[in-house]
Design a protein around this motif. Sequence first.
Motif, PDB file in Angstrom:
ATOM      1  N   LEU A  14      35.252  41.496  34.708  1.00  0.00           N
ATOM      2  CA  LEU A  14      35.543  39.987  34.545  1.00  0.00           C
ATOM      3  C   LEU A  14      36.780  40.063  33.379  1.00  0.00           C
ATOM      4  N   CYS A  15      36.648  40.933  32.313  1.00  0.00           N
ATOM      5  CA  CYS A  15      37.440  41.116  31.287  1.00  0.00           C
ATOM      6  C   CYS A  15      38.752  41.545  31.830  1.00  0.00           C
ATOM      7  N   ALA A  16      38.578  42.428  32.980  1.00  0.00           N
ATOM      8  CA  ALA A  16      40.050  42.847  33.549  1.00  0.00           C
ATOM      9  C   ALA A  16      40.795  41.824  34.407  1.00  0.00           C
ATOM     10  N   GLY A  17      40.263  40.646  34.306  1.00  0.00           N
ATOM     11  CA  GLY A  17      40.575  39.552  35.282  1.00  0.00           C
ATOM     12  C   GLY A  17      40.296  39.721  36.680  1.00  0.00           C
ATOM     13  N   MET A  18      39.251  40.395  37.164  1.00  0.00           N
ATOM     14  CA  MET A  18      38.931  40.537  38.506  1.00  0.00           C
ATOM     15  C   MET A  18      38.624  38.995  38.955  1.00  0.00           C
TER      16      MET A  18
END
Length: 147
Positions: free
Chosen positions: A89-93
Amino acid sequence: MKTTRTTDLLNELSTDDSNIHFKSYITSHADDMSCDNLQDYFNLYFKDHPEFLTADVIKRSNLDRGYAYQILNGRKPHPGKYKLVLLALCAGMNLKEIQRALTISGNAVLYPKFPQDAALIVCINQNCTSAFEVMNFFAENNLDFPE
């Protein structure tokens, strides 16, 4: 899911232009078939999304740095489900990408009937990009973040 894809592929191959359909099918599903481990999956993702720096993603995930790097470099191929979700999520997935990461890692995908999973799906769809945002959402909705 594999059965559906196999059936789709067999249907496409049974046509007159089967070679063209096969190449088209492989090309359109290349991202689903190319990675069988988290390290490769994250490497390809970060290659396609250079705006996400590994160190920043780990910091926003609020995970132990060593644990997060173990996930990303392949030494932790089966991380905890919710830790992996936070990292992804924090990688923007997006949801599809996170579900794929969960499948590759051997974890169950997020299932909307479970309140914590449903809350995470909402956070993903609202483009939350930090553990802080996720924890706030959980607190606002009187939910405990799963371990």
